[in-house]
Enzyme design. Sequence first.
Site, PDB file in Angstrom:
ATOM      1  N   ASN A   1      -2.724   6.782 -13.582  1.00 46.00           N
ATOM      2  CA  ASN A   1      -2.124   5.995 -14.666  1.00 46.00           C
ATOM      3  C   ASN A   1      -2.840   4.667 -14.837  1.00 46.00           C
ATOM      4  O   ASN A   1      -3.265   4.035 -13.877  1.00 46.00           O
ATOM      5  CB  ASN A   1      -0.606   5.815 -14.483  1.00 46.00           C
TER       6      ASN A   1
ATOM      7  N   GLU B   1      -2.222   1.166 -16.708  1.00 49.86           N
ATOM      8  CA  GLU B   1      -1.221   0.327 -17.394  1.00 49.86           C
ATOM      9  C   GLU B   1      -1.898  -0.805 -18.155  1.00 49.86           C
ATOM     10  O   GLU B   1      -3.104  -1.022 -18.041  1.00 49.86           O
ATOM     11  CB  GLU B   1      -0.203  -0.182 -16.358  1.00 49.86           C
TER      12      GLU B   1
ATOM     13  N   CYS C   1      -0.335   7.681 -18.996  1.00 47.48           N
ATOM     14  CA  CYS C   1       0.019   8.400 -17.771  1.00 47.48           C
ATOM     15  C   CYS C   1      -1.207   9.073 -17.152  1.00 47.48           C
ATOM     16  O   CYS C   1      -2.146   9.452 -17.863  1.00 47.48           O
ATOM     17  CB  CYS C   1       1.018   9.515 -18.082  1.00 47.48           C
TER      18      CYS C   1
ATOM     19  N   GLU D   1      -1.507  12.080 -16.046  1.00 43.07           N
ATOM     20  CA  GLU D   1      -1.748  13.452 -16.517  1.00 43.07           C
ATOM     21  C   GLU D   1      -2.599  13.460 -17.775  1.00 43.07           C
ATOM     22  O   GLU D   1      -3.516  14.259 -17.918  1.00 43.07           O
ATOM     23  CB  GLU D   1      -0.412  14.149 -16.833  1.00 43.07           C
TER      24      GLU D   1
ATOM     25  N   CYS E   1       3.370  13.951 -21.937  1.00 46.24           N
ATOM     26  CA  CYS E   1       2.365  14.697 -21.153  1.00 46.24           C
ATOM     27  C   CYS E   1       2.627  16.195 -21.249  1.00 46.24           C
ATOM     28  O   CYS E   1       1.690  16.993 -21.328  1.00 46.24           O
ATOM     29  CB  CYS E   1       2.360  14.241 -19.696  1.00 46.24           C
TER      30      CYS E   1
HETATM   31  N1  THU Z   1       3.626   7.797 -15.172  1.00 48.76           N
HETATM   32  C1  THU Z   1       2.640   8.736 -15.079  1.00 48.76           C
HETATM   33  O1  THU Z   1       1.466   8.404 -14.914  1.00 48.76           O
HETATM   34  N2  THU Z   1       2.998  10.030 -15.164  1.00 48.76           N
HETATM   35  C2  THU Z   1       4.275  10.488 -15.289  1.00 48.76           C
HETATM   36  O2  THU Z   1       4.489  11.694 -15.362  1.00 48.76           O
HETATM   37  C3  THU Z   1       5.382   9.541 -15.361  1.00 48.76           C
HETATM   38  C4  THU Z   1       5.022   8.115 -15.386  1.00 48.76           C
HETATM   39  C5  THU Z   1       3.239   6.392 -15.062  1.00 48.76           C
HETATM   40  C6  THU Z   1       3.335   5.608 -16.325  1.00 48.76           C
HETATM   41  C7  THU Z   1       3.525   4.208 -15.786  1.00 48.76           C
HETATM   42  O3  THU Z   1       2.235   3.675 -15.509  1.00 48.76           O
HETATM   43  C8  THU Z   1       4.263   4.395 -14.486  1.00 48.76           C
HETATM   44  O4  THU Z   1       4.092   5.762 -14.128  1.00 48.76           O
HETATM   45  C9  THU Z   1       5.742   4.092 -14.577  1.00 48.76           C
HETATM   46  O5  THU Z   1       6.343   4.780 -15.603  1.00 48.76           O
END
Ligand code: THU
Length: 163
Positions: free
Chosen positions: A62, A64, A73, A75, A115
């Site tokens: 991920n 941010e 995300c 994925e 995702c």
């Molecule tokens: N996040 C993911 O990368 N994948 C998921 O399936 C759920 C959430 C990340 C997004 C964000 O950076 C952090 O987790 C909190 O939501």
Amino acid sequence: MEKKEIRISYSIYHSIEELTKEDQFLLEKARIATKSAYAPYSGFNVGAAILLENGIIVTGNNQENAAYPSGLCAERVAMFAASSQYPDIPMKVIAITANSRKFEVNIPISPCGSCRQVMSEYETKQNMPLKVILMGAKGDIQVIDTIAGLLPFMFHADELKQK
Ligand code: THU
């Protein structure tokens, strides 16, 4: 009026040793990917590893952003990387895991709706199931054999065409 029912099935493994060596390896790659996630705001590091049909593994984590919705995300980072570098190679398996800087994630981490939509698109495009392996930092592992089970009633490209 007619009532209908959708059933999905998935497997739970209580130990990583119960998985095939190939799946264990993929989960390990996802775990390594969590370490380079850019998640300064949530402290929640997610890693994804995709096994392509040609044996290549593509990973993502991920990313941010201070403008929160601009982040992505793990994925989708992994799927978009795979699809952009290997557009014609089907994705066979995606392993997803996570850890938090604040607590130990001891349940499987389930992909968000966006995702799942993206997974469904690629599964439909490749006409071959994409298996999903989910695990926290420890605890049980969930395996879902096809995205179709994760996103019933998905929006399909067909719906863009006049019927
Ligand atoms: N996040 C993911 O990368 N994948 C998921 O399936 C759920 C959430 C990340 C997004 C964000 O950076 C952090 O987790 C909190 O939501």
